[in-house]
Motif scaffolding. Structure first.
Motif: not given
Length: 163
Positions: A8-10, A15-16, A72-75, A156-158
């Protein structure tokens, strides 16, 4: 669960990045190029772009950026990867702000441009262009900045996710 968090993060980052790049392209190439053309050309080109862009690939990136970031946030909330939460929250806030801006400014301007009718029938194309171009370009610059910030936060989250 870890695979879903990473996937989900990838997906959110990709997408962004695509949407950010699209808005950036309008900011640095499309709109500056159109600025050097006549009123009827700007109106006709933007009317055609506004129809062409409404397709599944655009919607996948545009809506996917928000949905995958939210996922991604929820997970990540119930995980050991909580160090990525501030970056994910910031990414979602920026993405949401971009969606709101688009919905409040760009889409209504696109709709007004469409309602102006065929370019050959517009009596005062300069007035139609003035009502559209300046506000649309300003809002697009802001949504470009917001999407780019969201993309940076997701990168950064990745990094934090893998670190």
């Amino acid at each position: 669960m870890e695979t879903a968090r990473l996937a989900s993060l990838i997906a959110a980052t990709l997408a962004t990045g695509l949407v950010s790049g699209l808005f950036y392209g309008f900011s640095v190439a499309v709109m500056p190029g159109l600025k050097r053309t006549g009123d009827r050309t700007v109106i006709e080109v933007m009317q055609r772009i506004n129809v062409a862009i409404l397709n599944g690939w655009f919607l996948l990136g545009y809506l996917g950026a928000f949905l995958f970031t939210a996922l991604a946030l929820a997970l990540h909330i119930p995980s050991d990867g909580r160090e990525a939460l501030p970056a994910l929250i910031a990414a979602l806030v920026c993405c949401t702000a971009s969606l709101v801006l688009t919905g409040k400014v760009n889409i209504p301007l696109n709709n007004a441009l469409e309602k102006a009718g065929p370019v050959t029938r517009i009596g005062d194309p300069a007035a139609v262009r003035r009502a559209f171009e300046g506000p649309w370009v300003r809002a697009n610059i802001w949504r470009t900045l917001l999407c780019t910030a969201s993309f940076g936060f997701l990168c950064w989250a990745l990094y934090l996710h893998g670190g």
